[in-house]
Design an enzyme around this catalytic site. Sequence first.
Site, mmCIF file in Angstrom:
data_model
loop_
_atom_site.group_PDB
_atom_site.id
_atom_site.type_symbol
_atom_site.label_atom_id
_atom_site.label_comp_id
_atom_site.label_asym_id
_atom_site.label_seq_id
_atom_site.Cartn_x
_atom_site.Cartn_y
_atom_site.Cartn_z
ATOM 1 N N GLY A 18 17.023 21.103 35.290
ATOM 2 C CA GLY A 18 16.363 19.508 35.385
ATOM 3 C C GLY A 18 16.405 18.403 33.609
ATOM 4 N N ASN A 20 19.229 16.929 33.349
ATOM 5 C CA ASN A 20 20.306 15.614 33.745
ATOM 6 C C ASN A 20 18.491 14.616 34.223
ATOM 7 O OD1 ASN A 20 22.414 15.036 34.074
ATOM 8 N ND2 ASN A 20 22.614 17.593 35.691
ATOM 9 N N ARG A 97 18.782 20.747 48.276
ATOM 10 C CA ARG A 97 19.167 20.734 50.208
ATOM 11 C C ARG A 97 19.767 19.281 50.493
ATOM 12 N NH1 ARG A 97 13.302 21.748 52.613
ATOM 13 N NH2 ARG A 97 14.496 23.827 53.316
ATOM 14 N N LEU A 98 19.530 19.743 51.775
ATOM 15 C CA LEU A 98 20.362 18.570 52.457
ATOM 16 C C LEU A 98 19.614 17.032 52.538
ATOM 17 C CD1 LEU A 98 23.198 19.376 55.103
ATOM 18 C CD2 LEU A 98 23.154 18.816 53.412
ATOM 19 N N ASN A 113 23.895 11.131 44.154
ATOM 20 C CA ASN A 113 23.991 12.426 43.170
ATOM 21 C C ASN A 113 24.710 12.774 42.064
ATOM 22 O OD1 ASN A 113 23.214 15.486 43.999
ATOM 23 N ND2 ASN A 113 25.521 15.840 45.031
ATOM 24 N N HIS A 115 27.712 16.100 40.813
ATOM 25 C CA HIS A 115 28.205 17.116 41.122
ATOM 26 C C HIS A 115 29.197 17.566 39.778
ATOM 27 C CE1 HIS A 115 29.189 20.104 43.254
ATOM 28 N NE2 HIS A 115 30.695 20.595 43.221
HETATM 29 C C1 GAR Z 1 24.488 19.910 37.541
HETATM 30 O O1 GAR Z 1 25.187 20.844 36.385
HETATM 31 C C2 GAR Z 1 24.240 19.256 38.869
HETATM 32 O O2 GAR Z 1 25.962 19.240 39.004
HETATM 33 C C3 GAR Z 1 24.471 20.412 39.432
HETATM 34 O O3 GAR Z 1 23.321 20.957 39.369
HETATM 35 C C4 GAR Z 1 22.885 20.971 38.184
HETATM 36 C C5 GAR Z 1 21.915 20.943 37.759
HETATM 37 O O4 GAR Z 1 21.446 20.651 36.668
HETATM 38 N N1 GAR Z 1 24.162 19.849 41.033
HETATM 39 C C6 GAR Z 1 25.413 20.663 42.284
HETATM 40 O O5 GAR Z 1 25.985 21.518 41.891
HETATM 41 C C7 GAR Z 1 25.006 19.763 43.491
HETATM 42 N N2 GAR Z 1 25.803 20.562 44.406
HETATM 43 P P1 GAR Z 1 20.214 20.522 35.442
HETATM 44 O O6 GAR Z 1 18.689 21.097 36.979
HETATM 45 O O7 GAR Z 1 20.277 21.191 34.721
HETATM 46 O O8 GAR Z 1 20.305 18.724 35.870
#
Ligand code: GAR
Length: 211
Positions: A18, A20, A97-98, A113, A115
């Site tokens: 978390g 982000n 998840r989708l 989202n 990525h």
């Molecule tokens: C982030 O780097 C995000 O871009 C990625 O998961 C991480 C979550 O980090 N998402 C994906 O790969 C989606 N395909 P966080 O839990 O520290 O925010």
Amino acid sequence: MHAEAKKLRLGVLISGGGTNLQSILNAIELGELDAQVAVVISNRGDAYGLERARLAGVPAVFLDPKGYATLIDYNHALRETLDEHGVEAVIMAGYMRLLGREVLEAFPSRVLNIHPALLPSFPGASGVADAWKAGVKVTGVTVHFADEKFDEGPIIAQEVVRIEEDDTVAMVEARIHSVEHRIYPAAIQLLAQDRIRVEGRRVRVLPRGDA
Ligand code: GAR
């Protein structure tokens, strides 16, 4: 004295640490994002992001996939939880998840989202490591509208991160995270300001004041 500006109510979906989510909470606290996090929902009970939500005084919900027979049932429950908290926009922040149409149709052009790669390259759960292993010299971060596939949908923002010869995956990951923590709150602010227009696959960002 003028009335306080309306805050966009966000439902943040997580599966992990978390960071982000934290950057979104911080941006709100700093007054850089005209939104409020109405609820944080995780599909994993041990996601540290749930603790971050609690520390910020935000409702934190663990929705256990084991309690639902199908992904469709799960997504219906997700939708109900979002509705219960009056959510207006859904922010996927490391949610693995989708999302089905059960959720997407309720929030047209309101599910974002992030990525950790330059989509459409390196989608999936290990975008940073996949780019590093492929030997590409540039990768980056993508913020996009979600659709029913993983890491697809109209792109709102992208920023490049270079991969140097001596970089480890962890080094690239750290740089990617710091870009994510800057551009995700900024993209959500565009949504809060109603400055994003979707034209097919292409996204136009209106200048400030034109919305
Ligand atoms: C982030 O780097 C995000 O871009 C990625 O998961 C991480 C979550 O980090 N998402 C994906 O790969 C989606 N395909 P966080 O839990 O520290 O925010």
